[in-house]
Design a protein around this motif. Structure first.
Motif, PDB file in Angstrom:
ATOM      1  N   GLU A   1       0.807  -1.224   0.000  1.00 34.39           N
ATOM      2  CA  GLU A   1       0.000   0.000   0.000  1.00 34.39           C
ATOM      3  C   GLU A   1       0.843   1.279   0.000  1.00 34.39           C
ATOM      4  O   GLU A   1       0.295   2.378  -0.076  1.00 34.39           O
ATOM      5  CB  GLU A   1      -0.970   0.014   1.181  1.00 34.39           C
ATOM      6  CG  GLU A   1      -0.350  -0.220   2.533  1.00 34.39           C
ATOM      7  CD  GLU A   1      -0.469  -1.672   2.980  1.00 34.39           C
ATOM      8  OE1 GLU A   1      -0.247  -2.583   2.147  1.00 34.39           O
ATOM      9  OE2 GLU A   1      -0.751  -1.891   4.171  1.00 34.39           O
ATOM     10  N   ASP A   2       2.159   1.147   0.103  1.00 38.83           N
ATOM     11  CA  ASP A   2       3.041   2.315  -0.019  1.00 38.83           C
ATOM     12  C   ASP A   2       3.348   2.645  -1.471  1.00 38.83           C
ATOM     13  O   ASP A   2       3.993   3.655  -1.759  1.00 38.83           O
ATOM     14  CB  ASP A   2       4.358   2.072   0.719  1.00 38.83           C
ATOM     15  CG  ASP A   2       4.191   1.937   2.218  1.00 38.83           C
ATOM     16  OD1 ASP A   2       4.832   1.041   2.801  1.00 38.83           O
ATOM     17  OD2 ASP A   2       3.399   2.712   2.792  1.00 38.83           O
ATOM     18  N   THR A   3       2.908   1.791  -2.394  1.00 36.54           N
ATOM     19  CA  THR A   3       3.129   2.047  -3.813  1.00 36.54           C
ATOM     20  C   THR A   3       2.478   3.356  -4.223  1.00 36.54           C
ATOM     21  O   THR A   3       1.278   3.564  -4.017  1.00 36.54           O
ATOM     22  CB  THR A   3       2.553   0.892  -4.654  1.00 36.54           C
ATOM     23  OG1 THR A   3       3.291  -0.296  -4.374  1.00 36.54           O
ATOM     24  CG2 THR A   3       2.639   1.207  -6.142  1.00 36.54           C
ATOM     25  N   ALA A   4       3.280   4.260  -4.771  1.00 37.95           N
ATOM     26  CA  ALA A   4       2.782   5.584  -5.148  1.00 37.95           C
ATOM     27  C   ALA A   4       3.903   6.381  -5.796  1.00 37.95           C
ATOM     28  O   ALA A   4       5.072   6.007  -5.729  1.00 37.95           O
ATOM     29  CB  ALA A   4       2.285   6.350  -3.916  1.00 37.95           C
ATOM     30  N   MET A   5       3.513   7.504  -6.382  1.00 36.32           N
ATOM     31  CA  MET A   5       4.485   8.508  -6.780  1.00 36.32           C
ATOM     32  C   MET A   5       4.720   9.392  -5.560  1.00 36.32           C
ATOM     33  O   MET A   5       3.756   9.868  -4.954  1.00 36.32           O
ATOM     34  CB  MET A   5       3.955   9.341  -7.943  1.00 36.32           C
ATOM     35  CG  MET A   5       4.952  10.341  -8.487  1.00 36.32           C
ATOM     36  SD  MET A   5       6.294   9.555  -9.383  1.00 36.32           S
ATOM     37  CE  MET A   5       5.488   9.196 -10.939  1.00 36.32           C
ATOM     38  N   TYR A   6       5.977   9.605  -5.233  1.00 34.35           N
ATOM     39  CA  TYR A   6       6.334  10.398  -4.066  1.00 34.35           C
ATOM     40  C   TYR A   6       6.895  11.745  -4.529  1.00 34.35           C
ATOM     41  O   TYR A   6       7.803  11.810  -5.358  1.00 34.35           O
ATOM     42  CB  TYR A   6       7.368   9.674  -3.208  1.00 34.35           C
ATOM     43  CG  TYR A   6       6.768   8.555  -2.391  1.00 34.35           C
ATOM     44  CD1 TYR A   6       6.328   7.389  -2.993  1.00 34.35           C
ATOM     45  CD2 TYR A   6       6.611   8.673  -1.010  1.00 34.35           C
ATOM     46  CE1 TYR A   6       5.754   6.369  -2.257  1.00 34.35           C
ATOM     47  CE2 TYR A   6       6.047   7.643  -0.261  1.00 34.35           C
ATOM     48  CZ  TYR A   6       5.617   6.504  -0.893  1.00 34.35           C
ATOM     49  OH  TYR A   6       5.047   5.491  -0.157  1.00 34.35           O
ATOM     50  N   TYR A   7       6.331  12.806  -3.962  1.00 31.52           N
ATOM     51  CA  TYR A   7       6.735  14.167  -4.300  1.00 31.52           C
ATOM     52  C   TYR A   7       7.271  14.874  -3.063  1.00 31.52           C
ATOM     53  O   TYR A   7       6.703  14.741  -1.976  1.00 31.52           O
ATOM     54  CB  TYR A   7       5.540  14.976  -4.805  1.00 31.52           C
ATOM     55  CG  TYR A   7       4.861  14.438  -6.029  1.00 31.52           C
ATOM     56  CD1 TYR A   7       3.757  13.596  -5.927  1.00 31.52           C
ATOM     57  CD2 TYR A   7       5.297  14.790  -7.305  1.00 31.52           C
ATOM     58  CE1 TYR A   7       3.115  13.107  -7.054  1.00 31.52           C
ATOM     59  CE2 TYR A   7       4.659  14.312  -8.442  1.00 31.52           C
ATOM     60  CZ  TYR A   7       3.574  13.473  -8.308  1.00 31.52           C
ATOM     61  OH  TYR A   7       2.939  13.008  -9.438  1.00 31.52           O
ATOM     62  N   CYS A   8       8.329  15.631  -3.231  1.00 29.10           N
ATOM     63  CA  CYS A   8       8.738  16.541  -2.167  1.00 29.10           C
ATOM     64  C   CYS A   8       8.222  17.936  -2.516  1.00 29.10           C
ATOM     65  O   CYS A   8       8.028  18.264  -3.695  1.00 29.10           O
ATOM     66  CB  CYS A   8      10.243  16.564  -1.975  1.00 29.10           C
ATOM     67  SG  CYS A   8      11.188  17.314  -3.298  1.00 29.10           S
ATOM     68  N   ALA A   9       7.964  18.706  -1.496  1.00 31.01           N
ATOM     69  CA  ALA A   9       7.396  20.032  -1.701  1.00 31.01           C
ATOM     70  C   ALA A   9       7.971  21.025  -0.711  1.00 31.01           C
ATOM     71  O   ALA A   9       8.259  20.680   0.437  1.00 31.01           O
ATOM     72  CB  ALA A   9       5.877  19.983  -1.560  1.00 31.01           C
ATOM     73  N   LYS A  10       8.102  22.240  -1.175  1.00 30.21           N
ATOM     74  CA  LYS A  10       8.539  23.337  -0.317  1.00 30.21           C
ATOM     75  C   LYS A  10       7.366  23.796   0.539  1.00 30.21           C
ATOM     76  O   LYS A  10       6.269  24.011   0.028  1.00 30.21           O
ATOM     77  CB  LYS A  10       9.028  24.493  -1.186  1.00 30.21           C
ATOM     78  CG  LYS A  10       9.445  25.735  -0.428  1.00 30.21           C
ATOM     79  CD  LYS A  10       9.766  26.870  -1.407  1.00 30.21           C
ATOM     80  CE  LYS A  10      10.075  28.157  -0.678  1.00 30.21           C
ATOM     81  NZ  LYS A  10      10.265  29.291  -1.631  1.00 30.21           N
ATOM     82  N   GLY A  11       7.605  23.901   1.828  1.00 27.63           N
ATOM     83  CA  GLY A  11       6.548  24.360   2.709  1.00 27.63           C
ATOM     84  C   GLY A  11       5.792  23.227   3.359  1.00 27.63           C
ATOM     85  O   GLY A  11       6.167  22.057   3.279  1.00 27.63           O
ATOM     86  N   SER A  12       4.712  23.595   4.022  1.00 28.93           N
ATOM     87  CA  SER A  12       3.884  22.609   4.691  1.00 28.93           C
ATOM     88  C   SER A  12       2.858  22.032   3.708  1.00 28.93           C
ATOM     89  O   SER A  12       2.775  22.461   2.556  1.00 28.93           O
ATOM     90  CB  SER A  12       3.173  23.260   5.877  1.00 28.93           C
ATOM     91  OG  SER A  12       2.314  24.297   5.408  1.00 28.93           O
ATOM     92  N   TYR A  13       2.067  21.093   4.184  1.00 32.75           N
ATOM     93  CA  TYR A  13       1.092  20.450   3.311  1.00 32.75           C
ATOM     94  C   TYR A  13       0.051  21.451   2.815  1.00 32.75           C
ATOM     95  O   TYR A  13      -0.477  21.317   1.717  1.00 32.75           O
ATOM     96  CB  TYR A  13       0.427  19.300   4.051  1.00 32.75           C
ATOM     97  CG  TYR A  13      -0.479  18.452   3.189  1.00 32.75           C
ATOM     98  CD1 TYR A  13      -1.754  18.090   3.628  1.00 32.75           C
ATOM     99  CD2 TYR A  13      -0.079  18.009   1.937  1.00 32.75           C
ATOM    100  CE1 TYR A  13      -2.584  17.298   2.861  1.00 32.75           C
ATOM    101  CE2 TYR A  13      -0.902  17.216   1.154  1.00 32.75           C
ATOM    102  CZ  TYR A  13      -2.150  16.867   1.617  1.00 32.75           C
ATOM    103  OH  TYR A  13      -2.971  16.084   0.839  1.00 32.75           O
ATOM    104  N   SER A  14      -0.237  22.452   3.605  1.00 38.13           N
ATOM    105  CA  SER A  14      -1.208  23.465   3.182  1.00 38.13           C
ATOM    106  C   SER A  14      -0.707  24.291   2.001  1.00 38.13           C
ATOM    107  O   SER A  14      -1.497  24.931   1.311  1.00 38.13           O
ATOM    108  CB  SER A  14      -1.558  24.391   4.347  1.00 38.13           C
ATOM    109  OG  SER A  14      -0.391  25.065   4.797  1.00 38.13           O
TER     110      SER A  14
END
Length: 118
Positions: free
Chosen positions: A88-101
């Protein structure tokens, strides 16, 4: 120009590990919260983890105890260590600047694919 480049994804078996990297340019990761988000096929994006500018770390319940977020300020790089991987961890993983909001296509990288399959 802000740029984020993820790497380190791959195909692994359940129980194995991966370490994802996110190389940043155009800003210093040390000055911002940084976040990992994933999106499984056919599903919406899901918050995974955030590290604050003060190095406090936060995890989704689904990954707590298995994933570790960190950063190397000298290399201006964010990491996500994935242990005990599940299908269930299968996914595309993205990093992002800032918080989730702050998450959007404008604040994230191009992603790295993680596939967990036996």
């Amino acid at each position: 120009e802000v740029q984020l480049v993820e790497s380190g994804g791959g195909v692994v078996q359940p129980g194995e590990s991966l370490k994802l990297s996110c190389a940043a340019s155009g800003f210093s990761v040390s000055n911002y919260a940084m976040t990992w988000v994933r999106q499984a096929p056919g599903k919406g994006h899901e918050w995974v983890s955030t590290i604050s500018s003060y190095d406090f770390t936060y995890y989704a319940d689904s990954v707590k105890g298995r994933f570790t977020i960190s950063r190397d300020n000298a290399k201006n790089t964010l990491y996500l260590e994935l242990n005990g991987l599940k299908t269930e961890d299968t996914a595309m993983y993205y990093c992002a600047k800032g918080s989730y909001s702050d998450y959007s296509a404008a604040t994230r990288g191009q992603g790295t694919q993680v596939t967990v399959s036996s």
